[in-house]
Each structure stands twice: as C-alpha cells, then as structure tokens.
Design a protein around this motif. Structure first.
Motif, PDB file in Angstrom:
ATOM      1  N   PHE A  80       0.959  -1.151   0.046  1.00  0.00           N
ATOM      2  CA  PHE A  80      -0.067  -0.043  -0.123  1.00  0.00           C
ATOM      3  C   PHE A  80       0.820   1.313  -0.052  1.00  0.00           C
ATOM      4  CE2 PHE A  80      -2.533  -3.216   1.620  1.00  0.00           C
ATOM      5  CZ  PHE A  80      -3.911  -3.116   1.078  1.00  0.00           C
ATOM      6  N   LEU A  81       0.555   2.287  -0.970  1.00  0.00           N
ATOM      7  CA  LEU A  81       0.990   3.535  -0.935  1.00  0.00           C
ATOM      8  C   LEU A  81       0.410   4.538  -0.929  1.00  0.00           C
ATOM      9  CD1 LEU A  81       2.612   1.469  -3.242  1.00  0.00           C
ATOM     10  CD2 LEU A  81       4.234   3.051  -3.100  1.00  0.00           C
ATOM     11  N   ALA A  82       0.584   5.647  -0.481  1.00  0.00           N
ATOM     12  CA  ALA A  82      -0.030   6.955  -0.445  1.00  0.00           C
ATOM     13  C   ALA A  82       0.653   8.175  -0.544  1.00  0.00           C
ATOM     14  CB  ALA A  82      -0.886   7.146   0.645  1.00  0.00           C
ATOM     15  N   PHE A  83       0.202   9.187  -0.705  1.00  0.00           N
ATOM     16  CA  PHE A  83       0.923  10.612  -0.633  1.00  0.00           C
ATOM     17  C   PHE A  83       1.589  10.780   0.723  1.00  0.00           C
ATOM     18  CE2 PHE A  83      -1.311  10.926  -4.926  1.00  0.00           C
ATOM     19  CZ  PHE A  83      -0.196  11.514  -5.673  1.00  0.00           C
ATOM     20  N   PRO A  84       2.758  11.255   0.749  1.00  0.00           N
ATOM     21  CA  PRO A  84       3.273  11.591   2.069  1.00  0.00           C
ATOM     22  C   PRO A  84       2.259  12.558   2.821  1.00  0.00           C
ATOM     23  CG  PRO A  84       4.968  11.948   0.536  1.00  0.00           C
ATOM     24  CD  PRO A  84       3.588  11.674  -0.370  1.00  0.00           C
ATOM     25  N   ASP A  85       1.657  13.563   2.392  1.00  0.00           N
ATOM     26  CA  ASP A  85       0.855  14.406   3.154  1.00  0.00           C
ATOM     27  C   ASP A  85      -0.588  14.118   3.175  1.00  0.00           C
ATOM     28  OD1 ASP A  85       0.626  15.231   0.582  1.00  0.00           O
ATOM     29  OD2 ASP A  85       0.790  17.480   0.900  1.00  0.00           O
ATOM     30  N   GLN A  86      -1.032  13.243   2.540  1.00  0.00           N
ATOM     31  CA  GLN A  86      -2.326  12.897   2.248  1.00  0.00           C
ATOM     32  C   GLN A  86      -2.559  11.276   2.395  1.00  0.00           C
ATOM     33  OE1 GLN A  86      -4.616  11.346   0.367  1.00  0.00           O
ATOM     34  NE2 GLN A  86      -5.929  12.807  -0.743  1.00  0.00           N
ATOM     35  N   SER A  87      -2.876  10.697   3.155  1.00  0.00           N
ATOM     36  CA  SER A  87      -3.005   9.130   3.079  1.00  0.00           C
ATOM     37  C   SER A  87      -4.335   8.604   2.892  1.00  0.00           C
ATOM     38  CB  SER A  87      -2.247   8.393   4.257  1.00  0.00           C
ATOM     39  OG  SER A  87      -2.859   8.793   5.353  1.00  0.00           O
ATOM     40  N   GLN A  88      -5.428   9.450   2.594  1.00  0.00           N
ATOM     41  CA  GLN A  88      -6.883   9.095   2.792  1.00  0.00           C
ATOM     42  C   GLN A  88      -6.991   8.318   1.485  1.00  0.00           C
ATOM     43  OE1 GLN A  88      -8.945  12.740   2.668  1.00  0.00           O
ATOM     44  NE2 GLN A  88      -8.921  12.857   5.072  1.00  0.00           N
ATOM     45  N   THR A  89      -6.371   8.279   0.421  1.00  0.00           N
ATOM     46  CA  THR A  89      -6.531   7.501  -0.670  1.00  0.00           C
ATOM     47  C   THR A  89      -5.266   6.776  -1.066  1.00  0.00           C
ATOM     48  OG1 THR A  89      -8.407   8.958  -1.649  1.00  0.00           O
ATOM     49  CG2 THR A  89      -7.369   7.317  -3.042  1.00  0.00           C
ATOM     50  N   GLU A  90      -5.215   5.375  -1.134  1.00  0.00           N
ATOM     51  CA  GLU A  90      -4.057   4.604  -1.369  1.00  0.00           C
ATOM     52  C   GLU A  90      -4.138   3.838  -2.773  1.00  0.00           C
ATOM     53  OE1 GLU A  90      -3.935   2.041   1.952  1.00  0.00           O
ATOM     54  OE2 GLU A  90      -3.794   3.553   3.185  1.00  0.00           O
ATOM     55  N   ILE A  91      -2.752   3.486  -3.389  1.00  0.00           N
ATOM     56  CA  ILE A  91      -2.731   2.684  -4.095  1.00  0.00           C
ATOM     57  C   ILE A  91      -2.162   1.493  -3.859  1.00  0.00           C
ATOM     58  CG2 ILE A  91      -1.437   2.171  -6.390  1.00  0.00           C
ATOM     59  CD1 ILE A  91      -3.110   4.524  -7.044  1.00  0.00           C
ATOM     60  N   GLU A  92      -3.067   0.416  -4.085  1.00  0.00           N
ATOM     61  CA  GLU A  92      -2.679  -1.169  -3.656  1.00  0.00           C
ATOM     62  C   GLU A  92      -2.021  -1.897  -4.811  1.00  0.00           C
ATOM     63  OE1 GLU A  92      -4.859  -4.875  -1.856  1.00  0.00           O
ATOM     64  OE2 GLU A  92      -6.296  -3.793  -3.105  1.00  0.00           O
ATOM     65  N   LEU A  93      -0.798  -2.442  -4.528  1.00  0.00           N
ATOM     66  CA  LEU A  93      -0.205  -3.286  -5.503  1.00  0.00           C
ATOM     67  C   LEU A  93      -0.256  -4.536  -5.021  1.00  0.00           C
ATOM     68  CD1 LEU A  93       3.214  -1.093  -5.827  1.00  0.00           C
ATOM     69  CD2 LEU A  93       1.267  -0.937  -7.221  1.00  0.00           C
ATOM     70  N   VAL A  94      -0.836  -5.283  -6.258  1.00  0.00           N
ATOM     71  CA  VAL A  94      -1.132  -6.652  -6.010  1.00  0.00           C
ATOM     72  C   VAL A  94      -0.272  -7.687  -6.837  1.00  0.00           C
ATOM     73  CG1 VAL A  94      -3.036  -8.345  -6.075  1.00  0.00           C
ATOM     74  CG2 VAL A  94      -3.518  -6.052  -5.548  1.00  0.00           C
ATOM     75  N   GLU A  95       0.691  -8.470  -6.385  1.00  0.00           N
ATOM     76  CA  GLU A  95       1.278  -9.490  -7.054  1.00  0.00           C
ATOM     77  C   GLU A  95       0.941 -10.825  -6.830  1.00  0.00           C
ATOM     78  OE1 GLU A  95       5.736  -9.073  -6.341  1.00  0.00           O
ATOM     79  OE2 GLU A  95       5.698 -11.151  -6.045  1.00  0.00           O
ATOM     80  N   GLY A  96       0.993 -11.712  -7.785  1.00  0.00           N
ATOM     81  CA  GLY A  96       0.805 -13.071  -7.518  1.00  0.00           C
ATOM     82  C   GLY A  96      -0.707 -13.675  -8.055  1.00  0.00           C
ATOM     83  N   TYR A  97      -1.525 -12.712  -8.279  1.00  0.00           N
ATOM     84  CA  TYR A  97      -2.941 -13.331  -8.820  1.00  0.00           C
ATOM     85  C   TYR A  97      -2.507 -14.139 -10.126  1.00  0.00           C
ATOM     86  CZ  TYR A  97      -6.684 -11.408  -5.792  1.00  0.00           C
ATOM     87  OH  TYR A  97      -7.329 -11.114  -4.746  1.00  0.00           O
ATOM     88  N   THR A  98      -3.199 -15.071 -10.465  1.00  0.00           N
ATOM     89  CA  THR A  98      -3.001 -15.864 -11.759  1.00  0.00           C
ATOM     90  C   THR A  98      -4.432 -16.290 -12.124  1.00  0.00           C
ATOM     91  OG1 THR A  98      -2.742 -18.125 -10.816  1.00  0.00           O
ATOM     92  CG2 THR A  98      -0.696 -16.589 -11.192  1.00  0.00           C
ATOM     93  N   GLY A  99      -4.359 -16.740 -13.583  1.00  0.00           N
ATOM     94  CA  GLY A  99      -5.258 -17.190 -14.158  1.00  0.00           C
ATOM     95  C   GLY A  99      -6.501 -16.208 -14.217  1.00  0.00           C
ATOM     96  N   GLU A 100      -7.881 -16.551 -14.110  1.00  0.00           N
ATOM     97  CA  GLU A 100      -8.979 -16.002 -14.136  1.00  0.00           C
ATOM     98  C   GLU A 100      -8.890 -14.750 -13.297  1.00  0.00           C
ATOM     99  OE1 GLU A 100     -11.598 -15.803 -16.341  1.00  0.00           O
ATOM    100  OE2 GLU A 100     -10.173 -17.058 -17.560  1.00  0.00           O
ATOM    101  N   LEU A 101      -8.336 -14.832 -11.972  1.00  0.00           N
ATOM    102  CA  LEU A 101      -8.495 -13.997 -11.028  1.00  0.00           C
ATOM    103  C   LEU A 101      -7.781 -12.491 -11.476  1.00  0.00           C
ATOM    104  CD1 LEU A 101      -7.644 -15.634  -7.823  1.00  0.00           C
ATOM    105  CD2 LEU A 101      -9.438 -14.832  -8.323  1.00  0.00           C
ATOM    106  N   ALA A 102      -6.490 -12.699 -12.170  1.00  0.00           N
ATOM    107  CA  ALA A 102      -5.624 -11.845 -13.004  1.00  0.00           C
ATOM    108  C   ALA A 102      -6.446 -10.834 -13.684  1.00  0.00           C
ATOM    109  CB  ALA A 102      -4.673 -12.322 -13.588  1.00  0.00           C
TER     110      ALA A 102
END
Length: 129
Positions: free
Chosen positions: A46-68
């Motif tokens: 999870f990442l967010a802006f240093p001065d505002q963490s209300q909205t985040e970017i979630e990086l997802v590694e490892g989903y495969t097949g249909e889930l991806a």
C-alpha cells in the motif's frame, strides 16, 4: 449515502519491489506497508501521498489465471500543479507509452498519459477547476 471516499485502487503487478520503487520515484508516493493475503502466493503493498493518506494505491502481486482478469482499470489519474514541468520530468525518464504531447480539454484542463512498469496506464492531470 454511505460511500464517503475512494479508499484505494488496486493495480496488478509482476513485481512488488519494482512497482514500489516506481511509484515512489516517479509518482512521489510513500510506501506505507506490505500485507499478507489468505493466498500465500499473493503479496500486497500500500502506498499513498506523504501528506495525504486518505486514498491509497494497492499493488497486488501473485494473482494468476482468471483472478488476474477479474477487472480492468483504464487508468489512474494524479493531480499535478504544473503539467509542463511534470511532462518534461517524465520525458527525461524515458517511460513507455508517453503521450507525444499534453492534451488540453475545451474547459482548459490539461493531461498526459504514460505507462507504469506493468503497462498500467497513468495520467498526470492539471485541472482548470
């Protein structure tokens, strides 16, 4: 209505480490934490802006097949103060699929797109509002 804000946007990535570095160095986000998942092969960050963490970017590694392929996001847009300065900065990084020029909308808002390390489309946007 019970919906209060955009919590996060999940982006499928091949490498958590590569993508964390990209979003910190290029976008300016701060890495908040890594998290586990009930599927031992899936990694989350999870990442967010240093001065505002209300909205985040979630990086997802490892989903495969249909889930991806569950869902597709066209792009993630980030607000910037000086679109020309950011365009020059991004140009110097030689990132993939950078728009040939900044687009100006009829209302005066301006934007350009480029791609992240896994082909995700990212937009820098300067609003005229």
């Amino acid at each position: 209505m019970a919906v209060r804000k955009l919590e996060h946007v999940g982006i499928m990535v091949k490498s958590i480490e590569v993508s964390i570095a990209f979003y910190e160095d290029v976008i300016g986000l701060k890495h908040l934490e890594n998290a586990g998942h009930i599927d031992e092969y899936i990694k989350l960050a999870f990442l967010a802006f240093p001065d505002q963490s209300q909205t985040e970017i979630e990086l997802v590694e490892g989903y495969t097949g249909e889930l991806a392929n569950e869902g597709k996001v066209h792009h993630v847009a980030f607000a910037v103060d000086d679109i020309e300065q950011e365009y020059v900065r991004i140009q110097a990084l030689n990132l993939q699929e950078l728009d040939a020029e900044i687009t100006t909308l009829p209302n005066g808002s301006r934007y350009f797109f480029f791609s992240g390390p896994d082909g995700e489309r990212l937009e820098f946007f300067q609003s005229s509002r």
